[in-house]
Design a protein around this motif. Structure first.
Motif, PDB file in Angstrom:
ATOM      1  N   ALA A   1       0.832  -1.208   0.000  1.00 52.38           N
ATOM      2  CA  ALA A   1       0.000   0.000   0.000  1.00 52.38           C
ATOM      3  C   ALA A   1       0.866   1.258   0.000  1.00 52.38           C
ATOM      4  O   ALA A   1       0.512   2.266  -0.627  1.00 52.38           O
ATOM      5  CB  ALA A   1      -0.926  -0.009   1.213  1.00 52.38           C
ATOM      6  N   LEU A   2       2.005   1.207   0.691  1.00 51.13           N
ATOM      7  CA  LEU A   2       2.908   2.358   0.721  1.00 51.13           C
ATOM      8  C   LEU A   2       3.416   2.690  -0.675  1.00 51.13           C
ATOM      9  O   LEU A   2       3.381   3.856  -1.096  1.00 51.13           O
ATOM     10  CB  LEU A   2       4.090   2.072   1.649  1.00 51.13           C
ATOM     11  N   VAL A   3       3.893   1.691  -1.394  1.00 53.22           N
ATOM     12  CA  VAL A   3       4.446   1.940  -2.726  1.00 53.22           C
ATOM     13  C   VAL A   3       3.351   2.459  -3.663  1.00 53.22           C
ATOM     14  O   VAL A   3       3.560   3.424  -4.411  1.00 53.22           O
ATOM     15  CB  VAL A   3       5.115   0.668  -3.285  1.00 53.22           C
ATOM     16  N   ARG A   4       2.163   1.850  -3.600  1.00 51.59           N
ATOM     17  CA  ARG A   4       1.055   2.347  -4.429  1.00 51.59           C
ATOM     18  C   ARG A   4       0.699   3.785  -4.050  1.00 51.59           C
ATOM     19  O   ARG A   4       0.479   4.641  -4.916  1.00 51.59           O
ATOM     20  CB  ARG A   4      -0.180   1.457  -4.253  1.00 51.59           C
ATOM     21  N   GLY A   5       0.645   4.046  -2.742  1.00 55.77           N
ATOM     22  CA  GLY A   5       0.272   5.372  -2.276  1.00 55.77           C
ATOM     23  C   GLY A   5       1.283   6.437  -2.652  1.00 55.77           C
ATOM     24  O   GLY A   5       0.915   7.568  -2.996  1.00 55.77           O
ATOM     25  N   LEU A   6       2.563   6.096  -2.588  1.00 58.87           N
ATOM     26  CA  LEU A   6       3.589   7.053  -2.986  1.00 58.87           C
ATOM     27  C   LEU A   6       3.401   7.482  -4.435  1.00 58.87           C
ATOM     28  O   LEU A   6       3.494   8.673  -4.761  1.00 58.87           O
ATOM     29  CB  LEU A   6       4.981   6.435  -2.801  1.00 58.87           C
ATOM     30  N   GLU A   7       3.128   6.525  -5.295  1.00 62.02           N
ATOM     31  CA  GLU A   7       3.001   6.848  -6.716  1.00 62.02           C
ATOM     32  C   GLU A   7       1.680   7.544  -7.029  1.00 62.02           C
ATOM     33  O   GLU A   7       1.597   8.331  -7.970  1.00 62.02           O
ATOM     34  CB  GLU A   7       3.155   5.575  -7.542  1.00 62.02           C
ATOM     35  N   ARG A   8       0.667   7.292  -6.204  1.00 64.69           N
ATOM     36  CA  ARG A   8      -0.644   7.902  -6.455  1.00 64.69           C
ATOM     37  C   ARG A   8      -0.786   9.258  -5.772  1.00 64.69           C
ATOM     38  O   ARG A   8      -1.281  10.222  -6.364  1.00 64.69           O
ATOM     39  CB  ARG A   8      -1.745   6.958  -5.975  1.00 64.69           C
ATOM     40  N   ASP A   9      -0.344   9.337  -4.500  1.00 63.15           N
ATOM     41  CA  ASP A   9      -0.641  10.511  -3.680  1.00 63.15           C
ATOM     42  C   ASP A   9       0.581  11.326  -3.274  1.00 63.15           C
ATOM     43  O   ASP A   9       0.435  12.403  -2.696  1.00 63.15           O
ATOM     44  CB  ASP A   9      -1.390  10.079  -2.415  1.00 63.15           C
ATOM     45  N   GLY A  10       1.774  10.800  -3.498  1.00 62.92           N
ATOM     46  CA  GLY A  10       2.970  11.574  -3.193  1.00 62.92           C
ATOM     47  C   GLY A  10       3.600  11.240  -1.850  1.00 62.92           C
ATOM     48  O   GLY A  10       3.146  10.349  -1.125  1.00 62.92           O
TER      49      GLY A  10
END
Length: 216
Positions: free
Chosen positions: A173-182
């Motif tokens: 979720a962290l990696v997805r969130g970084l790319e989606r939300d910064g």
């Protein structure tokens, strides 16, 4: 490799792999017998590990594996946040996270599936290191690398609170969130585990502020 270097390496590995729990005593006579070294060599190894923050040596009480206090966990969280969030910001300004981050996540997911905490600990640090190195800033990377021992101690203390399954899910979720939300996603990710561990450590009921929230 000298006898001191060998026993230092062996003790370091046993601490960071979680074989010697945080706070456990390091009895000189037992360790000398286990590693087949003289007491002066063992003491030199313990001093070296104390310099790395992995061992605490107390006068007339001997040595023990270091255990991060609530205050130390908060201080580590603050420094990690400063380094990792800024590194993520720099990396994401260039575009999506590089393949090295996704490869490190895959390593962590495999380690979590196997369930051996020592491997999970190493893979966890590998993923966060990959995020930092994506910034291509040698100084930020060097500062983050200096925290390696403390981060592994942190993870060893976190083990009773965080399942392998949760570790894998949280970091995917962290990696997805970084790319989606910064990069702000990373701050919340770091704060969650730090707050949980501060609360578990207790520090005699003293509250500590982690990421804007008070952990008790």
């Amino acid at each position: 490799m000298t006898a001191v270097e060998e026993v230092t390496q062996a003790l370091r590995s046993s601490i960071l792999d979680g074989e010697r729990p945080a706070g456990s005593r390091l009895v000189e006579a037992d360790l000398c017998a286990q590693y087949g070294v003289a007491r002066h060599s063992l003491r030199a190894a313990l001093r070296a590990l104390a310099g790395e923050g992995l061992v605490v040596i107390e006068t007339n009480r001997g040595a023990r594996v270091a255990r991060l206090t609530g205050e130390e966990i908060v201080a580590l969280f603050e420094l990690r946040t400063a380094l990792e969030v800024e590194a993520a910001r720099i990396a994401l300004e260039r575009g999506p996270l590089p393949a090295s981050v996704h490869a490190a996540l895959a390593v962590l997911e495999r380690a979590c599936a196997d369930g051996a905490w020592g491997a999970i600990n190493a893979a966890h640090n590998g993923l966060h290191r990959a995020i930092v190195e994506a910034a291509e800033s040698p100084r930020i990377a060097a500062a983050h690398a200096s925290l390696d021992g403390e981060l592994k101690l942190f993870m060893n203390q976190l083990e009773p609170l965080w399942s392998a399954e949760r570790m894998a899910a949280d970091h995917a979720a962290l990696v997805r969130g970084l790319e989606r939300d910064g990069p702000t996603v990373l701050r919340g990710h770091l704060a969650e585990s730090a707050a949980a561990l501060v609360a578990a450590e207790g520090d005699a009921g003293r509250p500590h502020r982690v990421g804007g929230a008070v952990a008790r």
